[in-house]
Motif scaffolding. Structure first.
Motif, short mmCIF file in Angstrom:
data_model
loop_
_atom_site.label_atom_id
_atom_site.label_comp_id
_atom_site.label_asym_id
_atom_site.label_seq_id
_atom_site.Cartn_x
_atom_site.Cartn_y
_atom_site.Cartn_z
N LYS A 54 -3.89 -18.74 -16.17
CA LYS A 54 -4.89 -19.39 -17.02
C LYS A 54 -5.87 -18.38 -17.60
N LYS A 55 -6.12 -17.30 -16.86
CA LYS A 55 -7.04 -16.26 -17.32
C LYS A 55 -6.35 -15.20 -18.20
N GLY A 56 -5.02 -15.33 -18.40
CA GLY A 56 -4.34 -14.42 -19.32
C GLY A 56 -3.23 -13.55 -18.74
N LEU A 57 -2.92 -13.68 -17.45
CA LEU A 57 -1.81 -12.92 -16.88
C LEU A 57 -0.53 -13.30 -17.59
N THR A 58 0.24 -12.32 -18.00
CA THR A 58 1.52 -12.58 -18.67
C THR A 58 2.64 -11.86 -17.94
N LEU A 59 3.83 -12.20 -18.32
CA LEU A 59 5.02 -11.56 -17.75
C LEU A 59 4.97 -10.05 -17.96
N ALA A 60 4.43 -9.62 -19.07
CA ALA A 60 4.35 -8.19 -19.38
C ALA A 60 3.45 -7.42 -18.41
N ASP A 61 2.58 -8.13 -17.71
CA ASP A 61 1.66 -7.49 -16.76
C ASP A 61 2.32 -7.15 -15.43
N LEU A 62 3.55 -7.62 -15.21
CA LEU A 62 4.23 -7.41 -13.94
C LEU A 62 5.51 -6.60 -14.16
N PRO A 63 5.89 -5.80 -13.16
CA PRO A 63 7.02 -4.89 -13.33
C PRO A 63 8.39 -5.53 -13.08
N PHE A 64 8.70 -6.58 -13.82
CA PHE A 64 10.01 -7.22 -13.65
C PHE A 64 11.09 -6.40 -14.35
N PRO A 65 12.28 -6.32 -13.72
CA PRO A 65 13.41 -5.69 -14.41
C PRO A 65 13.74 -6.49 -15.67
N GLU A 66 14.21 -5.85 -16.69
CA GLU A 66 14.53 -6.49 -17.96
C GLU A 66 15.42 -7.71 -17.79
N ASP A 67 16.44 -7.61 -16.93
CA ASP A 67 17.39 -8.72 -16.77
C ASP A 67 16.79 -9.94 -16.07
N GLU A 68 15.59 -9.83 -15.51
CA GLU A 68 14.94 -10.96 -14.85
C GLU A 68 13.83 -11.58 -15.70
N ARG A 69 13.49 -10.96 -16.82
CA ARG A 69 12.36 -11.42 -17.62
C ARG A 69 12.55 -12.81 -18.20
N LEU A 70 13.71 -13.12 -18.72
CA LEU A 70 13.94 -14.43 -19.32
C LEU A 70 13.84 -15.53 -18.27
N ILE A 71 14.46 -15.33 -17.13
CA ILE A 71 14.42 -16.31 -16.04
C ILE A 71 12.98 -16.50 -15.55
N THR A 72 12.25 -15.42 -15.44
CA THR A 72 10.91 -15.44 -14.89
C THR A 72 9.89 -16.03 -15.86
N SER A 73 10.14 -15.94 -17.14
CA SER A 73 9.16 -16.36 -18.14
C SER A 73 8.73 -17.82 -18.00
N GLN A 74 9.60 -18.65 -17.48
CA GLN A 74 9.28 -20.08 -17.34
C GLN A 74 8.08 -20.33 -16.43
N TYR A 75 7.79 -19.43 -15.52
CA TYR A 75 6.70 -19.62 -14.56
C TYR A 75 5.33 -19.29 -15.15
N PHE A 76 5.30 -18.73 -16.35
CA PHE A 76 4.06 -18.31 -16.95
C PHE A 76 3.46 -19.32 -17.92
N SER A 77 3.91 -20.56 -17.83
CA SER A 77 3.32 -21.67 -18.58
C SER A 77 2.51 -22.49 -17.58
N TYR A 78 1.36 -22.95 -17.98
CA TYR A 78 0.51 -23.71 -17.07
C TYR A 78 0.32 -25.10 -17.62
N PRO A 79 0.42 -26.13 -16.85
CA PRO A 79 0.84 -26.13 -15.44
C PRO A 79 2.35 -26.17 -15.33
N VAL A 80 2.84 -25.63 -14.27
CA VAL A 80 4.27 -25.61 -14.01
C VAL A 80 4.50 -26.20 -12.63
N ALA A 81 5.45 -27.08 -12.53
CA ALA A 81 5.82 -27.63 -11.22
C ALA A 81 6.95 -26.81 -10.66
N ILE A 82 6.79 -26.35 -9.45
CA ILE A 82 7.84 -25.56 -8.80
C ILE A 82 8.39 -26.36 -7.66
#
Length: 82
Positions: A54-82
């Motif tokens: 909510k304060k602006g953290l994005t996927l680009a701020d974390l050291p994810f391997p390139e092949d995991e970025r698309l899968i991981t991007s879904q968690y960066f929308s708020y609110p997200v139910a896990i």
């Protein structure tokens, strides 16, 4: 990749590999990175995750391997139910 989220403390863990954790290093006071013996990232833990998103953290701020970025991007929308 396995993702676990603890709603009570707003902490998320992205387990990227099954490799054994050899060391753990804080990236910041809320971002912790686990490494294997070859210094490859095993997992990434983010404390206060959705607060930071909510304060602006994005996927680009974390050291994810390139092949995991698309899968991981879904968690960066708020609110997200896990």
């Amino acid at each position: 990749m396995i993702v676990t989220y603890d709603n009570e403390v707003d902490a998320i863990y992205f387990k990227l590999t099954e490799n054994k954790i050899d060391s753990t290093e804080p990236e910041t006071d809320r971002i912790i990175i686990d490494y294997d013996k070859d210094n490859n990232i095993v997992g990434i833990e983010v404390l206060d995750f959705y607060y930071l998103v909510k304060k602006g953290l994005t996927l680009a701020d974390l050291p994810f391997p390139e092949d995991e970025r698309l899968i991981t991007s879904q968690y960066f929308s708020y609110p997200v139910a896990i």
